[in-house]
Design an enzyme around this catalytic site. Structure first.
Site, PDB file in Angstrom:
ATOM      1  N   CYS A  77       6.151   4.704   8.967  1.00 47.04           N
ATOM      2  CA  CYS A  77       6.756   3.920   7.875  1.00 47.04           C
ATOM      3  C   CYS A  77       8.212   4.216   7.573  1.00 47.04           C
ATOM      4  O   CYS A  77       9.016   3.286   7.474  1.00 47.04           O
ATOM      5  CB  CYS A  77       5.930   4.120   6.611  1.00 47.04           C
ATOM      6  SG  CYS A  77       4.273   3.456   6.773  1.00 47.04           S
ATOM      7  N   GLU A  91       0.842  -1.194   0.000  1.00 42.05           N
ATOM      8  CA  GLU A  91       0.000   0.000   0.000  1.00 42.05           C
ATOM      9  C   GLU A  91       0.881   1.248   0.000  1.00 42.05           C
ATOM     10  O   GLU A  91       1.835   1.328   0.748  1.00 42.05           O
ATOM     11  CB  GLU A  91      -0.917  -0.024   1.237  1.00 42.05           C
ATOM     12  CG  GLU A  91      -1.882   1.120   1.300  1.00 42.05           C
ATOM     13  CD  GLU A  91      -2.590   1.334  -0.044  1.00 42.05           C
ATOM     14  OE1 GLU A  91      -3.277   0.419  -0.514  1.00 42.05           O
ATOM     15  OE2 GLU A  91      -2.429   2.425  -0.628  1.00 42.05           O
ATOM     16  N   LYS A 100       8.258  -1.467  -2.477  1.00 38.95           N
ATOM     17  CA  LYS A 100       7.631  -0.712  -1.373  1.00 38.95           C
ATOM     18  C   LYS A 100       8.706  -0.101  -0.466  1.00 38.95           C
ATOM     19  O   LYS A 100       8.668   1.086  -0.142  1.00 38.95           O
ATOM     20  CB  LYS A 100       6.705  -1.649  -0.585  1.00 38.95           C
ATOM     21  CG  LYS A 100       6.104  -1.041   0.656  1.00 38.95           C
ATOM     22  CD  LYS A 100       5.201   0.138   0.350  1.00 38.95           C
ATOM     23  CE  LYS A 100       4.990   1.003   1.565  1.00 38.95           C
ATOM     24  NZ  LYS A 100       4.219   2.199   1.295  1.00 38.95           N
TER      25      LYS A 100
END
Ligand code: NAD
Ligand code: UDX
Length: 471
Positions: A278, A167, A222
């Site tokens: 993150c 995501e 990612k």
């Protein structure tokens, strides 16, 4: 008979957090024929998602309340019935947390796959027939192997296809990002399973934005994407310090370099250091992977992105001590903004945590305001930091301020740490009257408007600018 369904009709998402909640809400909105069940072990969080008062949703995201209102109870459901939903679903998204390991091999760097592993065991135990298992959590490269091993070793009767579908949403613009993604990445080896997942997104995403890759490329893309974004921030933050020494202005430099099409204007805003759940953890994981695969030069390169980020936070707190005559003892500092960026109530890894703790250690008395962050959240962030660093004790006090004026009243300084819209329009002429004198404004987000400052005698410092008013 094929083991695959004709199309996906029932989805389960394990993990109702910042990713699981909004992502599944947007899937439900765009796919009215699919039943979407979001499950979590956290009873309170699920109660929040089911709250009739949309202001009490566990996550604040612009536009999220409307999507929830339109879908919840129709084809979107939140519950703690994990085993039941695993059993009934054709496709399961893993959206659980993947924090940095805090002990054992790789502690402080590698991603802790504990929660992913627990889910894999649950899926192996309760699933029926063939199940597509989709990694949406950010994981280390080759985690799909781990998942397949656990799934196959624990389930003799059933079969699985493991896909990677990371995501890329940003908090604060999650709904917009999910509705109009730059790309959707699907990594895997099982073409049929990849097509079934692609079909879901194709309900609202243009097909040329849905990229299929091999599974390891998807997992690594990612981590790399986050590392590149964070690297740009550390680069511009490093230059902000040089601006302060030389008389160049960081906003002008950002604008000038961002005008180059090859560079682009995004992620060039200097600030107090990047936060969020993150960037740091994903770069640490990248560093760990490079060390593991014996690439010390590469790991050092990425580690420096974090070194500059920590340095930026510490240099801001040191500068404040210097400007306030070398001591903060007994001085009141108003902190405006505690979330890691505007438009979110998330405080994970917020630069505010380290900067506030540094100021408290210097003896300052802090009055913290944030339009969306609650007092207990700030308390927890301070406690977590203290637990990670046993030697540090808060030597002075802090208070939570419900409004800006309470925070600013009698303050010796104001420190702006988050770029909330309401801080841009503050009329400093009014505030000057209720502040102590001499007083300082420290603006790390460049939100203060000159016109609101020019008629005051307040001392003003803006990150990346040597010539700020009354300095
Ligand atoms: P989060 O902590 O907000 O949510 C994770 C949820 O998973 C929690 O509610 C937790 O209770 C639940 N959970 C954990 N183990 C479980 C289990 N065994 N069964 C059921 N529920 C369980 O985390 P998040 O911010 O939503 O992030 C999730 C993943 O997505 C992480 O890997 C993160 O790196 C990645 N990611 C996050 C963002 C972001 O902006 N937050 C963006 C992209 C990717
Ligand atoms: C990030 C990635 O952008 C997203 O693609 C990924 O899925 C999750 O991690 P997020 O952490 O939600 O998203 O927010 P982001 O907008 O990237 O900001 C991260 C931090 O960098 C914030 O503290 C923000 O204030 C800071 N930042 C961002 C800057 O200091 N300058 C910038 O120019 C951009």
């Amino acid at each position: 008979m094929s083991k695959y369904p004709k199309s996906i009709s029932r989805i389960c998402c394990i993990g109702a957090g910042y990713v699981g909640g909004p992502t599944m809400a947007v899937i439900a909105k765009n796919c009215p024929n699919i039943i979407v069940n979001v499950v979590d072990v956290d009873v309170e969080r699920i109660m929040g998602w089911n709250s009739s008062d949309l202001k009490k949703l566990p996550i604040f995201e612009p536009g999220l309340d409307k999507v929830i209102q339109d879908t919840r109870g129709k084809n979107l459901f939140f519950s703690t019935e994990i085993s039941r939903e695993i059993e009934l679903s054709d496709l399961i998204f893993l959206c659980v947390n993947t924090p940095t390991k805090n002990r054992g091999v790789g502690a402080g760097k590698a991603i802790d796959l504990k929660w992913v592993e627990i889910c894999a065991r649950e899926i192996a135990k309760f699933s029926k027939g063939h199940t597509i298992v989709v990694e949406k959590s950010t994981v280390a490269v080759r985690t799909a192997d781990v998942l397949e091993n656990i799934l196959n070793a624990n389930s003799q009767k059933n079969s699985f296809s493991v896909l990677s579908n990371p995501e890329f949403l940003s908090e604060g613009s999650a709904i917009e990002d999910l509705q109009n993604p730059d790309r959707v990445l699907i990594g895997g080896v099982d073409e049929k399973a990849m097509d079934l997942l692609k079909e879901i997104y194709a309900n609202w995403v243009n097909e040329d934005k849905i990229l299929k890759t091999n599974i390891w490329s998807s997992e690594l893309s990612k981590l790399t994407s986050n590392a590149f974004l964070a690297q740009r921030i550390s680069s511009i933050n490093s230059i902000s310090a040089l601006c302060e020494k030389t008389g160049a202005d960081i906003d002008e430099v950002s604008k000038s370099i961002g005008a180059d099409n090859r560079l682009g204007e995004d992620f060039l805003k200097a600030g107090p250091g990047f936060g969020g759940s993150c960037f740091q953890k994903d770069i640490l994981n990248l560093v760990y992977l490079c060390e593991f695969f014996n690439l010390p030069e590469v790991s050092k390169y990425w580690e420096n992105v974090l070194t500059i980020n920590n340095w930026q936070k510490n240099r801001i707190s040191k500068l404040i001590v210097e400007k306030l005559f070398g001591t903060l003892n007994g001085k009141k500092i108003a902190i405006l903004g505690f979330s890691f960026k505007a438009n979110t109530n998330d405080t994970r890894e917020s630069a505010a945590i380290r900067i506030c703790l540094n100021l408290l250690e210097e003896g300052a008395s802090l009055f913290i305001h944030d339009p969306k962050v609650q007092k207990n959240q700030i308390e927890n962030e301070f406690k977590n930091q203290q637990m990670q660093n046993n030697s540090f004790e808060i030597k002075s006090s802090w208070q939570y301020s419900e409004n800006i004026n309470d925070a600013i009243q009698d303050a010796n300084a104001v420190l702006i740490l988050t770029e909330w819209e309401e801080y841009r329009s503050i009329d400093w002429k009014d505030k000057e009257e209720i502040m102590s004198s001499p007083a300082w404004i420290f603006d790390t987000r460049s939100v203060t408007e000159e016109k609101n400052l020019s008629k005051t005698k307040l001392n003003f410092w803006r990150l990346g600018n040597i010539n700020t008013a009354n300095n």
